[in-house]
Design a protein around this motif. Structure first.
Motif, PDB file in Angstrom:
ATOM      1  N   LEU A   1      47.390  26.913  30.861  1.00 41.56           N
ATOM      2  CA  LEU A   1      48.370  27.414  31.816  1.00 41.56           C
ATOM      3  C   LEU A   1      49.350  26.314  32.207  1.00 41.56           C
ATOM      4  O   LEU A   1      50.530  26.571  32.415  1.00 41.56           O
ATOM      5  CB  LEU A   1      47.658  27.965  33.056  1.00 41.56           C
ATOM      6  N   LYS A   2      48.867  25.075  32.265  1.00 43.88           N
ATOM      7  CA  LYS A   2      49.728  23.944  32.610  1.00 43.88           C
ATOM      8  C   LYS A   2      50.870  23.799  31.593  1.00 43.88           C
ATOM      9  O   LYS A   2      52.017  23.574  31.967  1.00 43.88           O
ATOM     10  CB  LYS A   2      48.915  22.658  32.655  1.00 43.88           C
ATOM     11  N   THR A   3      50.551  23.953  30.332  1.00 45.36           N
ATOM     12  CA  THR A   3      51.565  23.837  29.283  1.00 45.36           C
ATOM     13  C   THR A   3      52.618  24.933  29.412  1.00 45.36           C
ATOM     14  O   THR A   3      53.818  24.663  29.310  1.00 45.36           O
ATOM     15  CB  THR A   3      50.906  23.922  27.896  1.00 45.36           C
ATOM     16  N   ILE A   4      52.173  26.150  29.651  1.00 42.13           N
ATOM     17  CA  ILE A   4      53.101  27.273  29.782  1.00 42.13           C
ATOM     18  C   ILE A   4      53.976  27.105  31.024  1.00 42.13           C
ATOM     19  O   ILE A   4      55.191  27.326  30.969  1.00 42.13           O
ATOM     20  CB  ILE A   4      52.334  28.609  29.836  1.00 42.13           C
ATOM     21  N   LEU A   5      53.396  26.694  32.143  1.00 48.38           N
ATOM     22  CA  LEU A   5      54.176  26.489  33.361  1.00 48.38           C
ATOM     23  C   LEU A   5      55.184  25.355  33.201  1.00 48.38           C
ATOM     24  O   LEU A   5      56.311  25.447  33.686  1.00 48.38           O
ATOM     25  CB  LEU A   5      53.248  26.212  34.546  1.00 48.38           C
ATOM     26  N   LEU A   6      54.794  24.303  32.509  1.00 50.52           N
ATOM     27  CA  LEU A   6      55.714  23.199  32.250  1.00 50.52           C
ATOM     28  C   LEU A   6      56.866  23.648  31.360  1.00 50.52           C
ATOM     29  O   LEU A   6      58.022  23.288  31.609  1.00 50.52           O
ATOM     30  CB  LEU A   6      54.956  22.048  31.580  1.00 50.52           C
ATOM     31  N   LEU A   7      56.588  24.464  30.366  1.00 50.42           N
ATOM     32  CA  LEU A   7      57.628  24.989  29.489  1.00 50.42           C
ATOM     33  C   LEU A   7      58.580  25.903  30.260  1.00 50.42           C
ATOM     34  O   LEU A   7      59.804  25.811  30.107  1.00 50.42           O
ATOM     35  CB  LEU A   7      56.997  25.733  28.315  1.00 50.42           C
ATOM     36  N   ILE A   8      58.037  26.752  31.112  1.00 54.20           N
ATOM     37  CA  ILE A   8      58.874  27.655  31.912  1.00 54.20           C
ATOM     38  C   ILE A   8      59.757  26.860  32.879  1.00 54.20           C
ATOM     39  O   ILE A   8      60.951  27.148  33.019  1.00 54.20           O
ATOM     40  CB  ILE A   8      57.998  28.671  32.668  1.00 54.20           C
ATOM     41  N   ALA A   9      59.187  25.848  33.516  1.00 61.24           N
ATOM     42  CA  ALA A   9      59.968  25.025  34.443  1.00 61.24           C
ATOM     43  C   ALA A   9      61.083  24.286  33.700  1.00 61.24           C
ATOM     44  O   ALA A   9      62.214  24.192  34.195  1.00 61.24           O
ATOM     45  CB  ALA A   9      59.058  24.026  35.155  1.00 61.24           C
ATOM     46  N   THR A  10      60.787  23.787  32.524  1.00 61.62           N
ATOM     47  CA  THR A  10      61.796  23.096  31.732  1.00 61.62           C
ATOM     48  C   THR A  10      62.916  24.038  31.322  1.00 61.62           C
ATOM     49  O   THR A  10      64.099  23.686  31.395  1.00 61.62           O
ATOM     50  CB  THR A  10      61.153  22.465  30.486  1.00 61.62           C
ATOM     51  N   VAL A  11      62.567  25.243  30.904  1.00 64.08           N
ATOM     52  CA  VAL A  11      63.576  26.230  30.519  1.00 64.08           C
ATOM     53  C   VAL A  11      64.456  26.580  31.716  1.00 64.08           C
ATOM     54  O   VAL A  11      65.688  26.700  31.584  1.00 64.08           O
ATOM     55  CB  VAL A  11      62.907  27.496  29.933  1.00 64.08           C
ATOM     56  N   MET A  12      63.857  26.710  32.890  1.00 64.02           N
ATOM     57  CA  MET A  12      64.642  27.030  34.083  1.00 64.02           C
ATOM     58  C   MET A  12      65.625  25.904  34.433  1.00 64.02           C
ATOM     59  O   MET A  12      66.788  26.161  34.746  1.00 64.02           O
ATOM     60  CB  MET A  12      63.709  27.321  35.264  1.00 64.02           C
ATOM     61  N   VAL A  13      65.176  24.665  34.365  1.00 63.46           N
ATOM     62  CA  VAL A  13      66.048  23.531  34.686  1.00 63.46           C
ATOM     63  C   VAL A  13      67.172  23.408  33.653  1.00 63.46           C
ATOM     64  O   VAL A  13      68.337  23.202  34.013  1.00 63.46           O
ATOM     65  CB  VAL A  13      65.228  22.222  34.771  1.00 63.46           C
ATOM     66  N   ILE A  14      66.839  23.563  32.387  1.00 61.83           N
ATOM     67  CA  ILE A  14      67.862  23.469  31.348  1.00 61.83           C
ATOM     68  C   ILE A  14      68.856  24.615  31.467  1.00 61.83           C
ATOM     69  O   ILE A  14      70.070  24.409  31.318  1.00 61.83           O
ATOM     70  CB  ILE A  14      67.213  23.415  29.951  1.00 61.83           C
ATOM     71  N   ALA A  15      68.378  25.817  31.764  1.00 61.39           N
ATOM     72  CA  ALA A  15      69.294  26.949  31.943  1.00 61.39           C
ATOM     73  C   ALA A  15      70.217  26.713  33.136  1.00 61.39           C
ATOM     74  O   ALA A  15      71.418  27.009  33.074  1.00 61.39           O
ATOM     75  CB  ALA A  15      68.505  28.240  32.129  1.00 61.39           C
ATOM     76  N   PHE A  16      69.686  26.168  34.214  1.00 57.42           N
ATOM     77  CA  PHE A  16      70.512  25.869  35.386  1.00 57.42           C
ATOM     78  C   PHE A  16      71.586  24.836  35.056  1.00 57.42           C
ATOM     79  O   PHE A  16      72.746  24.986  35.417  1.00 57.42           O
ATOM     80  CB  PHE A  16      69.652  25.368  36.545  1.00 57.42           C
ATOM     81  N   LEU A  17      71.203  23.780  34.349  1.00 59.66           N
ATOM     82  CA  LEU A  17      72.170  22.750  33.992  1.00 59.66           C
ATOM     83  C   LEU A  17      73.175  23.245  32.952  1.00 59.66           C
ATOM     84  O   LEU A  17      74.316  22.794  32.917  1.00 59.66           O
ATOM     85  CB  LEU A  17      71.443  21.503  33.469  1.00 59.66           C
ATOM     86  N   TRP A  18      72.754  24.181  32.094  1.00 61.13           N
ATOM     87  CA  TRP A  18      73.632  24.717  31.059  1.00 61.13           C
ATOM     88  C   TRP A  18      74.768  25.540  31.673  1.00 61.13           C
ATOM     89  O   TRP A  18      75.907  25.422  31.270  1.00 61.13           O
ATOM     90  CB  TRP A  18      72.820  25.568  30.090  1.00 61.13           C
ATOM     91  N   VAL A  19      74.439  26.387  32.655  1.00 61.22           N
ATOM     92  CA  VAL A  19      75.444  27.277  33.246  1.00 61.22           C
ATOM     93  C   VAL A  19      75.906  26.789  34.619  1.00 61.22           C
ATOM     94  O   VAL A  19      76.700  27.459  35.252  1.00 61.22           O
ATOM     95  CB  VAL A  19      74.916  28.728  33.368  1.00 61.22           C
ATOM     96  N   GLY A  20      75.426  25.660  35.042  1.00 58.93           N
ATOM     97  CA  GLY A  20      75.765  25.137  36.362  1.00 58.93           C
ATOM     98  C   GLY A  20      77.204  24.707  36.476  1.00 58.93           C
ATOM     99  O   GLY A  20      77.999  24.829  35.534  1.00 58.93           O
ATOM    100  N   PRO A  21      77.565  24.216  37.634  1.00 60.74           N
ATOM    101  CA  PRO A  21      78.952  23.794  37.872  1.00 60.74           C
ATOM    102  C   PRO A  21      79.358  22.657  36.933  1.00 60.74           C
ATOM    103  O   PRO A  21      78.567  21.767  36.633  1.00 60.74           O
ATOM    104  CB  PRO A  21      78.942  23.345  39.330  1.00 60.74           C
TER     105      PRO A  21
END
Length: 53
Positions: A29-49
């Motif tokens: 579960l730790k691996t999956i949560l880390l992957l999800i958190a990374t995807v969220m941060v990268i998506a935020f930075l990708w479409v961010g200001p």
């Protein structure tokens, strides 16, 4: 432009590392949560200001 290339490279590396950990060490579960958190941060930075003061 270069920022998105770096984000894509980081995403690719994290994805490969997560898949390798799942394959060789088993599902965690730790691996999956880390992957999800990374995807969220990268998506935020990708479409961010684009400009910051």
């Amino acid at each position: 432009m270069i920022n998105r290339a770096v984000l894509a490279l980081v995403f690719f590396i994290v994805l490969l590392a997560s898949l390798a950990e799942i394959i060789f060490e088993g599902f965690s579960l730790k691996t999956i949560l880390l992957l999800i958190a990374t995807v969220m941060v990268i998506a935020f930075l990708w479409v961010g200001p684009k400009k910051r003061n």
